[in-house]
Design an enzyme around this catalytic site. Structure first.
Site, PDB file in Angstrom:
ATOM      1  N   LEU A 100     100.489 110.084  60.963  1.00 51.80           N
ATOM      2  CA  LEU A 100     100.821 111.486  60.722  1.00 51.80           C
ATOM      3  C   LEU A 100      99.676 112.242  60.062  1.00 51.80           C
ATOM      4  O   LEU A 100      99.372 113.375  60.437  1.00 51.80           O
ATOM      5  CB  LEU A 100     102.077 111.580  59.855  1.00 51.80           C
ATOM      6  CG  LEU A 100     103.412 111.353  60.560  1.00 51.80           C
ATOM      7  CD1 LEU A 100     104.519 111.132  59.536  1.00 51.80           C
ATOM      8  CD2 LEU A 100     103.756 112.520  61.470  1.00 51.80           C
ATOM      9  N   ASP A 130      91.626 109.144  52.700  1.00 51.89           N
ATOM     10  CA  ASP A 130      92.279 107.885  53.039  1.00 51.89           C
ATOM     11  C   ASP A 130      91.591 106.764  52.269  1.00 51.89           C
ATOM     12  O   ASP A 130      90.363 106.658  52.280  1.00 51.89           O
ATOM     13  CB  ASP A 130      92.224 107.592  54.536  1.00 51.89           C
ATOM     14  CG  ASP A 130      93.294 106.598  54.959  1.00 51.89           C
ATOM     15  OD1 ASP A 130      94.291 107.023  55.567  1.00 51.89           O
ATOM     16  OD2 ASP A 130      93.137 105.399  54.655  1.00 51.89           O
ATOM     17  N   ASP A 178      91.466 107.116  45.330  1.00 49.41           N
ATOM     18  CA  ASP A 178      92.865 106.727  45.178  1.00 49.41           C
ATOM     19  C   ASP A 178      93.613 107.882  44.538  1.00 49.41           C
ATOM     20  O   ASP A 178      93.509 108.125  43.334  1.00 49.41           O
ATOM     21  CB  ASP A 178      92.955 105.472  44.308  1.00 49.41           C
ATOM     22  CG  ASP A 178      94.384 104.976  44.143  1.00 49.41           C
ATOM     23  OD1 ASP A 178      95.327 105.644  44.631  1.00 49.41           O
ATOM     24  OD2 ASP A 178      94.569 103.913  43.510  1.00 49.41           O
ATOM     25  N   ILE A 179      94.404 108.618  45.330  1.00 48.15           N
ATOM     26  CA  ILE A 179      95.055 109.823  44.831  1.00 48.15           C
ATOM     27  C   ILE A 179      96.246 109.504  43.925  1.00 48.15           C
ATOM     28  O   ILE A 179      96.840 110.416  43.350  1.00 48.15           O
ATOM     29  CB  ILE A 179      95.477 110.749  45.986  1.00 48.15           C
ATOM     30  CG1 ILE A 179      96.162 109.970  47.128  1.00 48.15           C
ATOM     31  CG2 ILE A 179      94.247 111.447  46.550  1.00 48.15           C
ATOM     32  CD1 ILE A 179      97.610 109.671  46.891  1.00 48.15           C
ATOM     33  N   ASN A 223     100.575 113.223  52.004  1.00 47.24           N
ATOM     34  CA  ASN A 223     101.097 112.402  53.097  1.00 47.24           C
ATOM     35  C   ASN A 223     100.944 110.901  52.865  1.00 47.24           C
ATOM     36  O   ASN A 223     101.632 110.106  53.503  1.00 47.24           O
ATOM     37  CB  ASN A 223     100.376 112.805  54.397  1.00 47.24           C
ATOM     38  CG  ASN A 223     100.651 111.872  55.544  1.00 47.24           C
ATOM     39  OD1 ASN A 223     101.701 111.938  56.175  1.00 47.24           O
ATOM     40  ND2 ASN A 223      99.704 110.975  55.836  1.00 47.24           N
ATOM     41  N   TYR A 240     111.348 102.797  48.675  1.00 42.94           N
ATOM     42  CA  TYR A 240     110.865 103.889  49.523  1.00 42.94           C
ATOM     43  C   TYR A 240     111.835 105.066  49.495  1.00 42.94           C
ATOM     44  O   TYR A 240     111.429 106.227  49.352  1.00 42.94           O
ATOM     45  CB  TYR A 240     110.688 103.353  50.943  1.00 42.94           C
ATOM     46  CG  TYR A 240     110.213 104.359  51.961  1.00 42.94           C
ATOM     47  CD1 TYR A 240     108.897 104.785  51.988  1.00 42.94           C
ATOM     48  CD2 TYR A 240     111.089 104.844  52.926  1.00 42.94           C
ATOM     49  CE1 TYR A 240     108.462 105.699  52.952  1.00 42.94           C
ATOM     50  CE2 TYR A 240     110.662 105.747  53.889  1.00 42.94           C
ATOM     51  CZ  TYR A 240     109.349 106.173  53.894  1.00 42.94           C
ATOM     52  OH  TYR A 240     108.919 107.065  54.840  1.00 42.94           O
ATOM     53  N   LYS A 294     110.966 108.754  48.040  1.00 38.62           N
ATOM     54  CA  LYS A 294     111.026 109.909  48.928  1.00 38.62           C
ATOM     55  C   LYS A 294     112.059 110.932  48.454  1.00 38.62           C
ATOM     56  O   LYS A 294     111.880 112.141  48.650  1.00 38.62           O
ATOM     57  CB  LYS A 294     111.334 109.464  50.355  1.00 38.62           C
ATOM     58  CG  LYS A 294     110.181 108.741  51.037  1.00 38.62           C
ATOM     59  CD  LYS A 294     108.915 109.594  51.076  1.00 38.62           C
ATOM     60  CE  LYS A 294     107.853 109.026  51.988  1.00 38.62           C
ATOM     61  NZ  LYS A 294     106.597 109.816  51.958  1.00 38.62           N
ATOM     62  N   THR A 303     104.382 105.515  63.485  1.00 36.45           N
ATOM     63  CA  THR A 303     103.237 105.247  62.623  1.00 36.45           C
ATOM     64  C   THR A 303     103.193 103.753  62.336  1.00 36.45           C
ATOM     65  O   THR A 303     104.095 103.005  62.745  1.00 36.45           O
ATOM     66  CB  THR A 303     103.344 106.017  61.287  1.00 36.45           C
ATOM     67  OG1 THR A 303     104.419 105.459  60.508  1.00 36.45           O
ATOM     68  CG2 THR A 303     103.602 107.504  61.522  1.00 36.45           C
TER      69      THR A 303
END
Length: 316
Positions: free
Chosen positions: A32, A51, A86-87, A113, A184, A188, A218
């Site tokens: 995505l 990334d 690394d965000i 994302n 997860y 989310k 994905t």
């Protein structure tokens, strides 16, 4: 150059909806995120492709997917730079904003994302796996948003009110839950709460914040939901292609979406749905404290009048 939009550059058609904007997309090396980065570039944006280069479980993988996407964008005549920080760390998130400013002099849109899966049933879910998933998905949304928002607040304080956008990435698992995906789903769902708060807090600085709950093929979904994500036959519409989600993300990330904030959209194939979230349903007020039996009787009557909840994904 400030982060404020150039009048008339964000709403054009024919490859120009994002013209003049600088867009940072996290987790943009594949899937995505890659589709979003390419779609923004096709609409005239300059793109920061973030990334970390990890595998679908969050562990290191060879190669530099961010650099490959940058090469794709440049080969098509667009402008892009790679960011491998690394965000989910303060330093990495801050450097994402700094990368945009150093390369292009501004930041207009942030698309959060990045993420990965470590699926387990709850009784088998280890604490380390829980922490890793929540860290990348939820903290990995919070920190880039925090640092981008600090930049935009400073711009507003200097008299250069931005026309900024944030697009967060939730999931159907965050909306309804998903069996075997406790961490997860929780992360989310947390992103949805973060989106609502950010939209309310940041509007005064010229920032709109929305979220999507996409369904697409994905690395994270093609194994977990292999049958649903299978590619169609030749000549058939590929409803699960990641690029189907990106047009909505581009619109939300552009000046064309003026006035849209604090919203959540499902996006799958050619379908877009505005989610209406938690709304008060049937209610009863006794005007005084109830006994447990009275509370149970009232709750049973209210449940009988309420709509049936959306089922958890994977529930039997």
């Amino acid at each position: 150059m400030s982060s404020s939009s150039v009048s008339g550059t964000d709403t054009g058609a024919g490859g120009g909806m994002a013209r003049g904007r600088v867009v940072a997309v996290t987790g943009a090396g594949r899937g995505l995120g890659r589709a979003h980065a390419l779609a923004f570039a096709a609409e005239g944006a300059r793109v920061v492709v973030n990334d970390l280069g990890t595998g679908p479980d969050g562990r290191p993988a060879p190669g530099s997917p961010a650099a490959r996407v940058v090469e794709e964008i440049r080969a098509l005549g667009g402008e892009a730079v790679a960011h491998a920080g690394d965000i989910a760390t303060g330093a990495g998130a801050a450097s994402l904003v700094e990368c945009a400013l150093a390369a292009f002099g501004r930041l207009d849109t942030l698309v959060n994302n990045a993420g990965f899966l470590r699926d387990r049933m709850l009784v088998n879910l280890g604490e380390d796996d829980w922490d890793a998933v929540v860290r990348v998905h939820l903290k990995g949304h919070f920190l880039p948003l925090k640092h981008a928002a600090a930049h935009w607040r400073a711009e507003a304080a200097a008299g250069r009110t931005p026309d900024a956008r944030v697009v967060n990435t939730s999931s159907g698992a965050g909306l309804a839950g998903s069996v075997g995906q406790g961490a997860y789903s929780a992360a989310k769902a947390g992103i949805l709460g973060l989106t609502l708060v950010a939209a309310a807090e940041l509007g005064r600085y010229g920032v709109q914040v929305n979220a999507i709950a996409p369904a697409a093929r994905t690395r994270m979904t093609e194994e977990v939901f292999a049958q649903a994500m299978a590619a169609p036959g030749e000549g058939e519409f590929d409803a699960m292609a990641p690029g189907n989600v990106s047009p909505l993300v581009v619109w939300l990330g552009s000046g064309a979406s003026a006035g849209v904030t604090g919203r959540v959209f499902e996006a799958e194939g050619g379908r877009i749905t505005v989610m209406e979230g938690w709304r008060r349903g049937p209610t009863a007020d006794a005007g005084a404290r109830r006994t447990p039996a009275e509370a149970g009787e009232a709750a049973a009557k209210l449940l009988a009048a309420a709509r049936t909840p959306q089922p958890v994904y994977g529930a039997r």
